[in-house]
Design a protein around this motif. Structure first.
Motif, PDB file in Angstrom:
ATOM      1  N   ILE A  74       0.879  -1.117  -0.074  1.00 56.41           N
ATOM      2  CA  ILE A  74      -0.047  -0.032  -0.017  1.00 56.41           C
ATOM      3  C   ILE A  74       0.746   1.272  -0.131  1.00 56.41           C
ATOM      4  O   ILE A  74       2.101   1.271   0.217  1.00 56.41           O
ATOM      5  N   PRO A  75       0.289   2.450  -0.134  1.00 59.44           N
ATOM      6  CA  PRO A  75       1.014   3.756  -0.327  1.00 59.44           C
ATOM      7  C   PRO A  75       1.728   4.003   1.267  1.00 59.44           C
ATOM      8  O   PRO A  75       0.647   3.714   2.413  1.00 59.44           O
ATOM      9  N   GLN A  92      -0.893  14.496   8.477  1.00 55.78           N
ATOM     10  CA  GLN A  92      -1.062  14.185   7.216  1.00 55.78           C
ATOM     11  C   GLN A  92      -2.079  12.882   7.087  1.00 55.78           C
ATOM     12  O   GLN A  92      -2.880  12.909   6.323  1.00 55.78           O
ATOM     13  N   THR A  95      -5.237  14.537   7.181  1.00 54.18           N
ATOM     14  CA  THR A  95      -5.951  15.037   6.035  1.00 54.18           C
ATOM     15  C   THR A  95      -6.487  14.180   4.952  1.00 54.18           C
ATOM     16  O   THR A  95      -7.465  14.500   4.334  1.00 54.18           O
ATOM     17  N   VAL A  96      -5.667  13.023   4.723  1.00 53.63           N
ATOM     18  CA  VAL A  96      -6.077  12.113   3.761  1.00 53.63           C
ATOM     19  C   VAL A  96      -7.323  11.576   3.876  1.00 53.63           C
ATOM     20  O   VAL A  96      -8.209  10.992   3.191  1.00 53.63           O
ATOM     21  N   LYS A  98      -9.871  13.110   5.836  1.00 54.99           N
ATOM     22  CA  LYS A  98     -10.901  13.928   5.626  1.00 54.99           C
ATOM     23  C   LYS A  98     -11.151  14.003   4.079  1.00 54.99           C
ATOM     24  O   LYS A  98     -12.115  14.432   3.548  1.00 54.99           O
ATOM     25  N   SER A  99     -10.196  13.696   2.994  1.00 52.16           N
ATOM     26  CA  SER A  99     -10.404  13.509   1.653  1.00 52.16           C
ATOM     27  C   SER A  99     -11.120  12.490   1.224  1.00 52.16           C
ATOM     28  O   SER A  99     -11.706  12.523   0.002  1.00 52.16           O
ATOM     29  N   LEU A 101     -10.392   9.927   0.555  1.00 55.78           N
ATOM     30  CA  LEU A 101      -9.772   8.677  -0.425  1.00 55.78           C
ATOM     31  C   LEU A 101      -9.638   7.568   0.252  1.00 55.78           C
ATOM     32  O   LEU A 101      -9.357   6.391  -0.343  1.00 55.78           O
ATOM     33  N   TYR A 102      -9.397   7.727   1.569  1.00 60.09           N
ATOM     34  CA  TYR A 102      -9.002   6.290   2.364  1.00 60.09           C
ATOM     35  C   TYR A 102      -9.941   6.500   3.447  1.00 60.09           C
ATOM     36  O   TYR A 102     -10.530   7.371   3.957  1.00 60.09           O
TER      37      TYR A 102
ATOM     38  N   THR B  95      -3.124  14.736  -3.323  1.00 58.74           N
ATOM     39  CA  THR B  95      -4.152  14.187  -2.477  1.00 58.74           C
ATOM     40  C   THR B  95      -4.783  15.349  -1.513  1.00 58.74           C
ATOM     41  O   THR B  95      -6.240  15.191  -1.285  1.00 58.74           O
ATOM     42  N   VAL B  96      -4.152  16.191  -1.112  1.00 48.05           N
ATOM     43  CA  VAL B  96      -5.074  17.240  -0.009  1.00 48.05           C
ATOM     44  C   VAL B  96      -5.543  17.985  -0.969  1.00 48.05           C
ATOM     45  O   VAL B  96      -6.644  18.614  -0.256  1.00 48.05           O
ATOM     46  N   LYS B  98      -7.492  17.216  -3.527  1.00 42.71           N
ATOM     47  CA  LYS B  98      -8.649  16.298  -3.726  1.00 42.71           C
ATOM     48  C   LYS B  98      -9.314  16.594  -2.160  1.00 42.71           C
ATOM     49  O   LYS B  98     -10.834  16.274  -2.526  1.00 42.71           O
ATOM     50  N   SER B  99      -8.979  16.766  -1.044  1.00 41.10           N
ATOM     51  CA  SER B  99      -9.774  16.657   0.168  1.00 41.10           C
ATOM     52  C   SER B  99     -10.295  18.038   0.026  1.00 41.10           C
ATOM     53  O   SER B  99     -11.164  17.896   1.184  1.00 41.10           O
ATOM     54  N   ASN B 100     -10.213  18.976  -0.632  1.00 41.45           N
ATOM     55  CA  ASN B 100     -10.843  20.336  -0.768  1.00 41.45           C
ATOM     56  C   ASN B 100     -10.444  20.941   0.497  1.00 41.45           C
ATOM     57  O   ASN B 100     -11.013  22.024   0.841  1.00 41.45           O
ATOM     58  N   LEU B 101      -9.370  20.624   1.268  1.00 45.87           N
ATOM     59  CA  LEU B 101      -8.889  21.350   2.427  1.00 45.87           C
ATOM     60  C   LEU B 101      -8.010  22.502   1.772  1.00 45.87           C
ATOM     61  O   LEU B 101      -8.069  23.591   2.567  1.00 45.87           O
ATOM     62  N   VAL B 233       0.612   5.876  -5.364  1.00 43.50           N
ATOM     63  CA  VAL B 233       1.901   5.450  -4.734  1.00 43.50           C
ATOM     64  C   VAL B 233       1.579   3.813  -4.483  1.00 43.50           C
ATOM     65  O   VAL B 233       0.782   3.424  -3.980  1.00 43.50           O
ATOM     66  N   ALA B 234       2.721   3.251  -4.807  1.00 46.16           N
ATOM     67  CA  ALA B 234       2.660   1.595  -4.171  1.00 46.16           C
ATOM     68  C   ALA B 234       3.952   1.383  -3.491  1.00 46.16           C
ATOM     69  O   ALA B 234       5.058   2.054  -3.956  1.00 46.16           O
ATOM     70  N   THR B 235       4.067   0.306  -2.686  1.00 47.58           N
ATOM     71  CA  THR B 235       5.431  -0.113  -2.183  1.00 47.58           C
ATOM     72  C   THR B 235       5.774  -1.393  -2.295  1.00 47.58           C
ATOM     73  O   THR B 235       4.879  -2.204  -2.699  1.00 47.58           O
TER      74      THR B 235
END
Lengths: 377, 377
Positions: A74-75, A92, A95-96, A98-99, A101-102, B95-96, B98-101, B233-235
């Motif tokens: 995963i990221p 952080q 924040t994500v 809140k987005s 996306l996760y 990403t942030v 996208k969160s609209n913050l 992102v991937a790991t």
């Protein structure tokens, strides 16, 4: 979208010579997930805060190290912001989530500092400062000694008031088995301890520590979940000599203002604080910058015992950086976990009564970064 | 919420002995803002990617350094993910937004590497690898030489096919005044260059470079804006010996799969690529991992001149890491800026005709991190 803490775990802080950086990551993640009753396979993103592995172990790329330890793809994102690295990681992840996306994010703060001579650590810690400060030969204790000297001159306090902070934080640490120094100190012990950088003595300074702390954040609520109602980062010049006033940290003031606004709460609603006492003077300044005490009166918090776990506004019930220990990037995560545990009524001997709202303040360097996180049941 | 690139700027890449880390940050930010016609006072958050300042200059806490350079107090976050640091910074800003913050985010990638002996740099670069790899004494070129050797054995290519990649990237760099090596090379020159780590020779390896690149992201569109339609992102394990197959990077495959899904486009829609050619073999593998060529056939991209700016699927029109240069964390941001410029038709002599969709792939270490960013007009 609301963001909750579901659980967390702090390793013992201290000189952990039998544990590696990897061991600390593994232990804190394993037990944090257990605490949250959550499977690592459902974690969608990880933030890892760490400051010094690059310099101490020549180990960057910690996100990939975490991938290897847990066999996940995963990221995973490493953030670094000197001593504020841990709470920047919390910020952080918050924040994500809140987005939208996760839905679930793990936050790891880890530092392994005691494997090398303290002289080298002193040098590496100066990587939080500016190149001109490094070239001057000053240490971090020296920078905070300048701040303390100016503060003493402007606001007429002495080391006696710093002692109150140290004695209180050691008292709290004596009630916290995870702390590096789980013992009380007396005023005599404080007064007879060696000077590190005048006017700061040994008991004004947080130690060099190993440790990790992990929390699980989620946009889904469960039993024991505590909401993060605000999380704000602010920055300021890296050099102390660029500041208008070295007796206050503009970054903390901005982060506090913005986080109270975001949370929609007032200072009187806050039940307890974890603040950045890398040196005792920093705790006094933090209480003022956050707006809980008037300028020049932050010392009253510990003098009048307001800051004790049974007081009017408990501060650093974990023992703070001073006595719980300061494994750099673990600190910001630990502050948030301490608030989470207090709010859930599971802080044992140092339990604050009716704790519902907690605020954590964590800074990097001499206030070049500040993060304020506010939790509410 | 859509995310657009409004503008950007790349400093010259190379051995910039007359410029400091701070100079590079300042120059790239100043001209990126000018390009986007945007005032720094309206920037709400900054992400800065950097890998090695901690080890080379004992300088961490770069977010606070940026605060000082521009006299701003906004949230500034440093991310680090070895050679993928720059595109992780792009990903986090994306990403942030996208969160609209936030509505506007600046992304800085910077590295200053040439002030110290290359032997030390070789050591520091190994901070992207695992401790067991460091202890073995292998270098990064050595790790990629292992990959190349296995690939040669499995897929029956030779250095002749690697030469095609290097010659193409130098050709593109000869058309890019910002590149570190703005000159063409011949097959003879390639064949007569010294071995670095067999089978890789000098012209298979990207150089040590200084440079910075900054882009402005926004959720508001303006003339010339190009949308980022996906960023993932991937790991994967930090150690090569933990992989099932060292001739492919699982992290790239996952990041590609997820980003095509997010973008809602197919491979045939993509007009040009910037991929991570830290070593020539990595470009061939990237083209396969991204799904543009079948396994074992990535070499055809340069052999058949598809990868030239006038070809069927241009790859690394900037000159790539090999010939444009590889100031580590600047690379990921530069890749995205190259696509932005191409899509806006402002790439001069190396302009790709009708470029509308571009994909950038950036990896950390030996694929422990991979980032895929897709841009679309």
């Amino acid at each position: 979208m609301k963001v909750y803490i579901k659980g967390g775990y702090q390793t013992k802080f201290g000189e952990l010579w039998d544990k590696s950086l990897e061991d600390l990551i593994f232990e804190s993640v394993k037990f944090a997930l257990k605490d949250a009753n959550f499977d690592i396979k459902n974690v969608e993103v990880i933030y890892i805060g760490n400051m010094l592995a690059s310099q101490i172990y020549n180990q960057n790329h910690l996100n990939s190290l975490v991938s290897e330890i847990f066999n996940i793809n995963i990221p995973i994102i490493r953030v670094e912001s000197a001593c504020a690295s841990g709470s920047v990681a919390v910020n952080q992840a918050y924040t994500v989530l809140k987005s939208n996306l996760y839905k679930n994010a793990l936050v790891i703060g880890v530092e392994k500092m005691t494997d090398i001579p303290s002289k080298k650590i002193s040098k590496f810690l100066m990587s939080a400062a500016s190149s001109s400060e490094r070239l001057s030969g000053i240490t971090f204790a020296g920078l905070y000694a300048l701040i303390a000297s100016k503060y003493f001159s402007d606001y007429k306090i002495t080391s006696r008031q710093l002692a109150d902070v140290s004695i209180k934080n050691h008292f709290h640490a004596s009630l916290n088995e995870k702390s590096q120094f789980p013992f009380k100190i007396t005023l005599d012990k404080y007064n007879n301890s060696p000077i590190i950088a005048s006017p700061l003595n040994l008991f004004d300074c947080s130690p060099i520590s190993d440790g990790a702390c992990t929390i699980l954040l989620s946009s889904e609520k469960q039993k024991n979940s505590v909401e993060i109602v605000a999380s704000k980062v602010a920055t300021d010049s890296i050099s102390l000599d660029k500041r208008e006033n070295i007796c206050e940290f503009k970054s903390t003031k901005i982060a506090a203002l913005n986080s109270f606004k975001e949370a929609g709460i007032e200072r009187k609603d806050v039940d307890l604080l974890e603040v950045h006492d890398c040196f005792t003077i920093a705790e006094i300044i933090a209480l003022e910058d956050l707006g809980f005490y008037k300028k020049g009166e932050g010392y009253r918090s510990s003098k009048e015992k307001d800051s004790y776990y049974y007081g009017k506004l408990p501060v650093n019930t974990s023992g703070g950086l001073k006595a719980c220990g300061h494994p750099i990037a673990a600190t910001g995560v630990k502050q948030v976990l301490e608030l989470f545990n207090q709010i859930n009524g599971r802080s044992g001997k140092r339990q604050v009564k009716n704790a519902k709202v907690g605020l954590a303040q964590n800074i990097g360097g001499t206030g070049g970064t500040a993060v304020v996180n506010i939790l509410k049941k």
